[in-house]
Design a protein around this motif. Structure first.
Motif, short mmCIF file in Angstrom:
data_model
loop_
_atom_site.label_atom_id
_atom_site.label_comp_id
_atom_site.label_asym_id
_atom_site.label_seq_id
_atom_site.Cartn_x
_atom_site.Cartn_y
_atom_site.Cartn_z
N MET A 1 -18.27 57.80 43.62
CA MET A 1 -19.03 56.83 42.85
C MET A 1 -18.65 55.43 43.32
O MET A 1 -17.49 55.09 43.43
CB MET A 1 -18.70 57.00 41.35
N MET A 2 -19.66 54.59 43.58
CA MET A 2 -19.38 53.25 44.06
C MET A 2 -19.19 52.29 42.90
O MET A 2 -19.74 52.45 41.82
CB MET A 2 -20.48 52.77 45.00
N ASP A 3 -18.34 51.27 43.13
CA ASP A 3 -18.07 50.25 42.13
C ASP A 3 -19.25 49.28 42.12
O ASP A 3 -19.57 48.68 43.13
CB ASP A 3 -16.78 49.53 42.48
N VAL A 4 -19.89 49.13 40.97
CA VAL A 4 -21.04 48.23 40.85
C VAL A 4 -20.65 47.05 39.97
O VAL A 4 -20.27 47.21 38.82
CB VAL A 4 -22.25 48.97 40.24
N SER A 5 -20.73 45.84 40.54
CA SER A 5 -20.42 44.63 39.79
C SER A 5 -21.61 44.27 38.90
O SER A 5 -22.75 44.55 39.24
CB SER A 5 -20.16 43.48 40.75
N PRO A 6 -21.34 43.63 37.76
CA PRO A 6 -22.44 43.19 36.91
C PRO A 6 -23.34 42.19 37.65
O PRO A 6 -22.85 41.37 38.42
CB PRO A 6 -21.75 42.50 35.73
N ARG A 7 -24.63 42.30 37.42
CA ARG A 7 -25.60 41.39 38.04
C ARG A 7 -25.91 40.26 37.07
O ARG A 7 -26.28 40.50 35.92
CB ARG A 7 -26.89 42.14 38.36
N LEU A 8 -25.78 39.03 37.53
CA LEU A 8 -26.19 37.87 36.75
C LEU A 8 -27.71 37.85 36.71
O LEU A 8 -28.37 37.84 37.76
CB LEU A 8 -25.66 36.58 37.38
N LEU A 9 -28.27 37.88 35.51
CA LEU A 9 -29.72 37.91 35.36
C LEU A 9 -30.31 36.50 35.39
O LEU A 9 -29.61 35.53 35.10
CB LEU A 9 -30.09 38.62 34.06
N PRO A 10 -31.59 36.37 35.73
CA PRO A 10 -32.21 35.05 35.88
C PRO A 10 -32.64 34.41 34.57
O PRO A 10 -33.53 33.58 34.53
CB PRO A 10 -33.41 35.32 36.79
N TRP A 11 -32.00 34.79 33.48
CA TRP A 11 -32.29 34.18 32.18
C TRP A 11 -30.99 34.14 31.39
O TRP A 11 -30.01 34.79 31.73
CB TRP A 11 -33.37 34.93 31.41
N SER A 12 -30.99 33.35 30.34
CA SER A 12 -29.82 33.20 29.47
C SER A 12 -30.13 33.78 28.10
O SER A 12 -31.29 33.98 27.74
CB SER A 12 -29.47 31.71 29.31
N SER A 13 -29.07 33.99 27.32
CA SER A 13 -29.24 34.43 25.94
C SER A 13 -29.80 33.27 25.12
O SER A 13 -29.88 32.13 25.59
CB SER A 13 -27.90 34.89 25.36
N LEU A 14 -30.16 33.54 23.89
CA LEU A 14 -30.72 32.50 23.01
C LEU A 14 -29.75 31.34 22.80
O LEU A 14 -30.17 30.20 22.59
CB LEU A 14 -31.13 33.09 21.67
N ASP A 15 -28.45 31.61 22.89
CA ASP A 15 -27.46 30.55 22.72
C ASP A 15 -26.98 29.97 24.06
O ASP A 15 -25.99 29.26 24.11
CB ASP A 15 -26.29 31.01 21.85
N GLY A 16 -27.72 30.28 25.15
CA GLY A 16 -27.46 29.67 26.44
C GLY A 16 -26.40 30.35 27.29
O GLY A 16 -26.04 29.84 28.35
N LYS A 17 -25.90 31.49 26.85
CA LYS A 17 -24.87 32.20 27.61
C LYS A 17 -25.53 33.05 28.70
O LYS A 17 -26.64 33.54 28.53
CB LYS A 17 -24.03 33.07 26.69
#
Length: 98
Positions: A1-17
């Motif tokens: 199983m390969m290690d998969v890093s989290p992908r930064l998505l092109p949007w933010s949460s409602l509180d800007g995170k």
């Protein structure tokens, strides 16, 4: 199983995170993120053309410059997020991030 890093998505949460996706990248949410990144980059290209046209005309109002600055700043935030996300994924694939 390969290690998969989290992908930064092109949007933010409602509180800007930042929002992240964990997985190998073949699902619906990953495809939606790919499409949104492409749309953001396309819109940034159009905004660059608009800015060049405004600057070349040398006859702008303060309001036009203000609006252009706001739109350019918003677009730059989006493009930077896309670049960070894609750069992190390239590092993960190349193994340099390990």
């Amino acid at each position: 199983m390969m290690d998969v890093s989290p992908r930064l998505l092109p949007w933010s949460s409602l509180d800007g995170k930042p929002c992240y996706l964990v997985g190998e990248g073949g699902g619906f949410l990953s495809r939606m993120a790919d499409e949104m990144e492409e749309a953001q980059l396309f819109l940034a290209g159009g905004l660059i053309e608009d800015a060049q046209r405004v600057f070349a005309a040398r006859s702008w109002t303060a309001g036009e410059l203000h609006l252009l600055a706001v739109e350019l700043a918003e677009s730059l935030v989006e493009v930077r997020r896309v670049a960070k996300s894609r750069g992190a994924r390239l590092l993960a694939v190349s193994g340099a991030g390990a």
